[in-house]
Design a protein around this motif. Structure first.
Motif: not given
Length: 170
Positions: A97, A99, A154, A157-158
């Motif tokens: 991810v 960001y 984040e 999410s990863a």
């Protein structure tokens, strides 16, 4: 002598029956001769250029080749088992991810990488880019798909990407 009279009365039928049987036997004989010739031709072709000793040597070589192939196959199977064992502990699931760590100040230069093995054990690597101060990297351990430390959105999410990653072995 009743049977003798019976034979004399039916001699024509008996002769015709015997003639038919003779014709059938003649046809069967021709078929057998034809099949025997074909078999002889195949045998001669098979034995062409070979004698019993060389044919025996060829058969021995083939059996030796088969034994070698069996041995090689066994070795390859053992190596494949070792590779499969090693694959369970190598990183094979990945989640990435990108960001912006400081909300529209530095661009999407920060990133999180989750690296997991087959059992969802591994690491999360979070690299936070700050234009003024440089880059900071954080590492978090993942065990069975979970972290003992709190994860950012984040990082979560990863991690989810990595857990749901389909490997070649699946």
């Amino acid at each position: 002598m009743y049977w003798l009279e019976l034979v004399e009365e039916n001699i024509i039928y008996i002769t015709i029956g015997l003639a038919c049987m003779l014709i059938i036997l003649f046809i069967i004989n021709i078929i057998l001769i034809s099949k025997q010739r074909k078999l002889t031709k195949r045998y001669k072709k098979f034995m062409q250029g070979s004698n019993g000793e060389s044919l025996e040597e060829i058969i021995r070589e083939k059996f030796t080749d088969i034994d070698i192939l069996k041995s090689d196959s066994k070795k390859l199977n053992q190596e494949i088992e070792k590779i499969n064992e090693n694959l369970t502990i190598t990183f094979q699931k990945i989640g990435v991810v990108k960001y912006d760590a400081f909300k529209e100040m530095g661009g999407k230069l920060s990133f999180v990488i989750a690296l997991l093995d087959k059992n969802n054990d591994g690491i999360i690597l979070n690299s936070v880019h700050s234009s003024r101060e440089g880059c900071y990297t954080y590492l978090k351990e993942i065990i069975k798909g979970e972290s003992f430390l709190e994860l950012s959105k984040e990082e979560k999410s990863a991690l989810n990407q990595a857990i749901n990653y389909k490997t070649i072995m699946e």
